[in-house]
Design a protein around this motif. Structure first.
Motif, mmCIF file in Angstrom:
data_model
loop_
_atom_site.group_PDB
_atom_site.id
_atom_site.type_symbol
_atom_site.label_atom_id
_atom_site.label_comp_id
_atom_site.label_asym_id
_atom_site.label_seq_id
_atom_site.Cartn_x
_atom_site.Cartn_y
_atom_site.Cartn_z
ATOM 1 N N PRO A 176 -8.599 34.294 -30.308
ATOM 2 C CA PRO A 176 -8.199 32.997 -29.756
ATOM 3 C C PRO A 176 -9.318 32.419 -28.883
ATOM 4 O O PRO A 176 -9.974 33.138 -28.139
ATOM 5 N N LEU A 177 -9.522 31.117 -28.972
ATOM 6 C CA LEU A 177 -10.603 30.467 -28.219
ATOM 7 C C LEU A 177 -10.082 29.412 -27.246
ATOM 8 O O LEU A 177 -10.856 28.608 -26.724
ATOM 9 N N GLU A 178 -8.781 29.416 -26.974
ATOM 10 C CA GLU A 178 -8.241 28.458 -26.021
ATOM 11 C C GLU A 178 -8.894 28.657 -24.650
ATOM 12 O O GLU A 178 -8.928 29.763 -24.133
ATOM 13 N N GLY A 179 -9.402 27.574 -24.106
ATOM 14 C CA GLY A 179 -10.042 27.648 -22.804
ATOM 15 C C GLY A 179 -11.476 28.134 -22.833
ATOM 16 O O GLY A 179 -12.133 28.199 -21.794
ATOM 17 N N ASN A 180 -11.996 28.459 -24.004
ATOM 18 C CA ASN A 180 -13.391 28.902 -24.121
ATOM 19 C C ASN A 180 -14.309 27.695 -23.956
ATOM 20 O O ASN A 180 -14.225 26.741 -24.743
ATOM 21 N N PRO A 181 -15.196 27.699 -22.950
ATOM 22 C CA PRO A 181 -16.019 26.509 -22.695
ATOM 23 C C PRO A 181 -16.967 26.174 -23.841
ATOM 24 O O PRO A 181 -17.235 24.993 -24.096
ATOM 25 N N ASP A 182 -17.495 27.182 -24.538
ATOM 26 C CA ASP A 182 -18.387 26.909 -25.662
ATOM 27 C C ASP A 182 -17.625 26.248 -26.807
ATOM 28 O O ASP A 182 -18.118 25.305 -27.441
ATOM 29 N N ALA A 183 -16.418 26.758 -27.082
ATOM 30 C CA ALA A 183 -15.596 26.156 -28.136
ATOM 31 C C ALA A 183 -15.250 24.710 -27.790
ATOM 32 O O ALA A 183 -15.287 23.811 -28.646
ATOM 33 N N GLU A 184 -14.931 24.466 -26.516
ATOM 34 C CA GLU A 184 -14.588 23.111 -26.088
ATOM 35 C C GLU A 184 -15.797 22.180 -26.183
ATOM 36 O O GLU A 184 -15.672 21.008 -26.571
ATOM 37 N N ALA A 185 -16.969 22.707 -25.839
ATOM 38 C CA ALA A 185 -18.194 21.891 -25.916
ATOM 39 C C ALA A 185 -18.496 21.506 -27.365
ATOM 40 O O ALA A 185 -18.895 20.370 -27.649
ATOM 41 N N LEU A 186 -18.309 22.434 -28.287
ATOM 42 C CA LEU A 186 -18.553 22.133 -29.694
ATOM 43 C C LEU A 186 -17.534 21.138 -30.232
ATOM 44 O O LEU A 186 -17.880 20.220 -30.986
ATOM 45 N N ALA A 187 -16.280 21.334 -29.861
ATOM 46 C CA ALA A 187 -15.235 20.415 -30.314
ATOM 47 C C ALA A 187 -15.524 18.988 -29.836
ATOM 48 O O ALA A 187 -15.295 18.012 -30.565
ATOM 49 N N ALA A 188 -16.071 18.877 -28.621
ATOM 50 C CA ALA A 188 -16.401 17.559 -28.073
ATOM 51 C C ALA A 188 -17.520 16.874 -28.860
ATOM 52 O O ALA A 188 -17.659 15.648 -28.828
ATOM 53 N N GLN A 189 -18.308 17.676 -29.575
ATOM 54 C CA GLN A 189 -19.397 17.126 -30.393
ATOM 55 C C GLN A 189 -18.974 16.919 -31.848
ATOM 56 O O GLN A 189 -19.800 16.609 -32.704
ATOM 57 N N GLY A 190 -17.695 17.111 -32.112
ATOM 58 C CA GLY A 190 -17.194 16.852 -33.459
ATOM 59 C C GLY A 190 -17.086 18.064 -34.355
ATOM 60 O O GLY A 190 -16.813 17.927 -35.557
ATOM 61 N N VAL A 191 -17.290 19.245 -33.808
ATOM 62 C CA VAL A 191 -17.165 20.472 -34.599
ATOM 63 C C VAL A 191 -15.691 20.854 -34.708
ATOM 64 O O VAL A 191 -14.967 20.865 -33.709
ATOM 65 N N GLN A 192 -15.261 21.192 -35.924
ATOM 66 C CA GLN A 192 -13.913 21.708 -36.098
ATOM 67 C C GLN A 192 -13.905 23.180 -35.707
ATOM 68 O O GLN A 192 -14.680 23.975 -36.254
ATOM 69 N N VAL A 193 -13.064 23.552 -34.755
ATOM 70 C CA VAL A 193 -12.985 24.932 -34.274
ATOM 71 C C VAL A 193 -11.637 25.513 -34.676
ATOM 72 O O VAL A 193 -10.587 24.982 -34.316
ATOM 73 N N VAL A 194 -11.686 26.608 -35.446
ATOM 74 C CA VAL A 194 -10.478 27.282 -35.907
ATOM 75 C C VAL A 194 -10.527 28.714 -35.396
ATOM 76 O O VAL A 194 -11.503 29.438 -35.649
ATOM 77 N N SER A 195 -9.503 29.150 -34.680
ATOM 78 C CA SER A 195 -9.558 30.485 -34.085
ATOM 79 C C SER A 195 -8.247 31.225 -34.270
ATOM 80 O O SER A 195 -7.216 30.637 -34.612
ATOM 81 N N GLY A 196 -8.303 32.540 -34.045
ATOM 82 C CA GLY A 196 -7.123 33.389 -34.119
ATOM 83 C C GLY A 196 -6.929 34.068 -35.447
ATOM 84 O O GLY A 196 -6.200 35.063 -35.556
ATOM 85 N N SER A 197 -7.569 33.563 -36.497
ATOM 86 C CA SER A 197 -7.486 34.163 -37.836
ATOM 87 C C SER A 197 -8.593 33.554 -38.687
ATOM 88 O O SER A 197 -9.351 32.691 -38.219
#
Length: 450
Positions: free
Chosen positions: A42-63
């Motif tokens: 799970p990447l909820e609250g992960n600052p790197d994941a949030e930074a990428l999502a803010a740049q338009g990256v689709q982030v899929v986590s947990g599986s």
């Protein structure tokens, strides 16, 4: 950084976030790719994941949903993720290319590449070479498995510079065009069989380091293991190193280090401790000379470089007891070097991830061990090993507990040595975290004795 267009409008799946996944995702965005990042945790609250999502990256986590492969042109995977997981098996059936980020780093690197691999010594050799460049007029940038993400470092390397990259077998399995001008194989022994399955597959992965080299390139290789090359075609120029034989490369003769008959330094002036480190020195000298570094730069390093963190690192002395952190000893060969370094009564903290191997390789290296403190998944195996050799043994919860347990048995003149002979991942995220836990608890123990 080279301007490349190969990834424009391509859909790239970055498998595994971590440090390298974060950097490679950012680079792919710069190169015009459509990026998806997928991590099994799970990447909820992960600052790197949030930074990428803010740049338009689709982030899929947990599986690892299999539908992520739909429309995917390329996968860049974290080296530690095994190819046997379902999503990678499915990708291979679809003929989707799978690389590791060092391949991408090579593609954008404007300079020349020095690549180092091996079962043991690769971090020390990489550090030695990097230090030699620091003392020279040339620029060399360390990267890779040593802790600096290659795809990030490569963006700063100019045409006249060298990129010095430490490579694991995991990274080498994911290369296609990767082509170092100077490749180094320090040694190859049994390791990572839980990942590779067989020793042959492990060796094959290591040998990938020279698979794209030509006659204009160099392979620096351990003369003692020349027989391992018999099954491989080597197109590059072989440069050997040896502590026992004169060779067309670097060697020791009459307590002096030579490269192709040129005197470099007296062995007595080399400060890096341990007999095993002499091979690392010779490999590094060969690379330095091949890269055109002057002898003064090479000598400056060899007379000042005393080692790296977590590799037979002296921590402190308290009440006459010396403490050493060798957390980077993640296999029996590395642990044997550390055990051989001491004649004093040695309190050996060992154990960790169970990769299915035994510890009989250490039979001839435990003469100074007076008590073992075992941790982790291999505790039962190591307890049996201790009983077989008549060594008192203490079962411990973790490294912190092991340090505390030593207080009841140590006395002035003894050595406390963390040299696990196992990987850390059963209890610690990295060997560095494990080593830091050791250092921290030694500090606590010493303060209690004040």
């Amino acid at each position: 950084m080279k301007e490349i267009t190969d990834y424009r409008e391509k859909q790239v799946l970055v498998l595994g976030l971590a440090k390298s996944g974060f950097e490679v995702a950012k680079l792919l965005l710069t190169l015009g790719a459509k990026v998806i990042v997928n991590d099994g945790s799970p990447l909820e609250g992960n600052p790197d994941a949030e930074a990428l999502a803010a740049q338009g990256v689709q982030v899929v986590s947990g599986s690892h949903p299999p539908e992520l492969l739909d429309g995917t042109d390329l996968i860049v995977k974290n080296p530690g993720i095994p190819y046997r997981i379902d999503i990678l098996q499915a990708a291979q059936k679809r003929a989707i290319p799978i690389i590791t980020e060092v391949e991408l780093a090579y593609q954008i690197n404007e300079g020349r590449t020095i690549a180092i691999t091996g079962t043991n010594g690769k971090t020390t050799v990489t550090s030695l070479i990097g230090d030699m460049f620091k003392h020279s007029a040339k620029k060399g940038y360390m990267s890779g498995n040593i802790g600096y993400v290659a795809s990030k470092v490569a963006q700063t390397v100019d045409a006249a510079d060298y990129m010095i990259t430490e490579l694991s077998s995991f990274q080498l399995m994911g290369i296609q065009e990767y082509h170092p001008h100077i490749a180094v194989i320090t040694n190859i022994y049994s390791a990572h069989l839980d990942y590779h399955g067989t020793q042959d597959e492990y060796v094959k992965a290591k040998m990938n380091i020279f698979s794209n080299q030509t006659a204009e390139d160099y392979l620096v290789y351990n003369l003692d293991q020349r027989s391992l090359l018999a099954d491989y075609e080597v197109s590059s120029r072989l440069i050997f190193f040896s502590t026992t034989d004169k060779t067309d490369g670097s060697y020791i003769l009459d307590d002096k280090v030579f490269f192709r008959d040129e005197f470099i330094i007296d062995t007595a002036d080399i400060v890096l401790p341990g007999k095993h480190n002499m091979e690392n020195v010779l490999a590094s000298v060969a690379v330095g000379k091949l890269a055109g570094l002057d002898n003064d730069a090479i000598r400056k390093t060899l007379t000042t470089f005393s080692g790296i963190s977590h590799r037979l690192e002296f921590v402190t002395e308290d009440r006459g007891i010396k403490y050493y952190n060798d957390s980077k000893a993640t296999n029996t060969l590395a642990a044997s070097f550390a055990l051989d370094a001491f004649q004093q009564p040695t309190h050996w903290i060992c154990g960790g991830l169970d990769r299915g191997n035994g510890f009989e390789d250490l039979d001839a290296h435990i003469s100074a061990v007076t008590r073992m403190y075992v941790v982790g998944e291999t505790a039962e195996k190591l307890t049996a090993f201790a009983a077989e050799h008549g060594i008192p043994c203490t079962l411990c919860l973790d490294v912190k507990d092991a340090v505390n347990q030593t207080a009841a048995y140590t006395k002035s003149g003894d050595v406390v040595l963390l040299s696990p002979a196992c990987a850390s991942w059963d209890q610690y995220q990295t060997f560095e975290v494990r080593g830091d836990a050791f250092i921290q608890q030694v500090g606590v123990l010493c303060r209690q004795n004040v």
